[in-house]
Design an enzyme around this catalytic site. Structure first.
Site, short mmCIF file in Angstrom:
data_model
loop_
_atom_site.label_atom_id
_atom_site.label_comp_id
_atom_site.label_asym_id
_atom_site.label_seq_id
_atom_site.Cartn_x
_atom_site.Cartn_y
_atom_site.Cartn_z
N CYS A 1 46.73 47.21 39.56
CA CYS A 1 46.39 48.38 40.59
C CYS A 1 47.82 48.74 41.50
O CYS A 1 48.81 48.14 40.73
CB CYS A 1 45.49 47.83 41.63
SG CYS A 1 45.85 46.16 42.53
N HIS B 1 51.97 26.81 33.16
CA HIS B 1 51.68 25.91 34.36
C HIS B 1 50.15 26.06 34.72
O HIS B 1 49.41 25.40 35.28
CB HIS B 1 52.57 26.04 35.40
CG HIS B 1 53.71 25.39 35.27
ND1 HIS B 1 54.73 25.25 36.38
CD2 HIS B 1 54.43 24.88 34.18
CE1 HIS B 1 56.07 24.67 35.77
NE2 HIS B 1 55.63 24.30 34.63
C1 RB5 Z 1 45.21 51.97 46.13
O1 RB5 Z 1 45.86 52.77 46.93
C2 RB5 Z 1 45.79 50.65 46.54
O2 RB5 Z 1 45.22 49.94 47.56
C3 RB5 Z 1 45.40 49.57 45.24
O3 RB5 Z 1 45.80 50.10 44.00
C4 RB5 Z 1 45.93 48.36 45.23
O4 RB5 Z 1 47.28 48.36 45.71
C5 RB5 Z 1 45.09 47.33 46.17
O5 RB5 Z 1 45.33 46.22 46.13
#
Ligand code: RB5
Length: 150
Positions: free
Chosen positions: A70, A103
């Site tokens: 993400c 680990h």
């Molecule tokens: C999305 O904008 C962002 O919040 C997501 O990709 C991530 O970083 C969340 O932990």
């Protein structure tokens, strides 16, 4: 197991979408099969909607290893680690990718799609896939992770 024929599970939100696309391409080029749980475009989505299905599948043993992304790698990792047989490690450099295998016997690598380059991400993926768990004292520690205090 022939490592190169293993199917690797991939998932991301929009913050990791382009990196996922790149990693999927590199994995296929290296001979791996890829199961892509989405997202399938750069449109804004909620990361748990894509990470939960992947983490559930890894937890059930349908996939041996997964790679998630993400923007920061945090939300993806937090979601995946809700599952008892998932050990997802967030990595920003190669040394961390080495350590989550050696680990922590991590079965999922979480990458910050907005904070590392594609080349750095691929280096971490290679290390994650090619590093064995050290066992020994780390086995005892990893076994204790699931033993939450009730
Ligand atoms: C999305 O904008 C962002 O919040 C997501 O990709 C991530 O970083 C969340 O932990």
């Amino acid at each position: 197991m022939d490592e190169k024929r293993e199917t690797l599970a991939l998932a991301s939100d929009h913050g990791g979408y382009w990196m996922k696309d790149f990693v999927a391409f590199k994995l296929r080029e290296a001979g791996y099969e890829v199961k892509d749980f989405g997202t399938y475009s750069g449109e804004s989505v909620d990361y748990p909607d894509f990470i939960h299905p992947l983490a559930h599948a890894v937890n059930e043993g349908e996939y041996h290893r997964g790679i998630i992304m993400c923007g920061s790698g945090n939300g993806a990792q937090m979601t995946a680690n809700k599952y008892p047989h998932v050990r997802a490690g967030l990595c920003w450099n190669v040394e961390q990718a080495l350590l989550i295998r050696k680990h922590n016997n991590a079965n999922i690598l979480s990458l910050p799609g907005r904070y590392v380059t594609f080349d750095e991400a691929w280096q971490m993926v290679e290390v994650f896939l090619n590093t064995e768990f050290e066992g020994g004292r780390h086995t005892r520690r990893v076994e204790k992770i699931e033993k939450i205090i009730k």
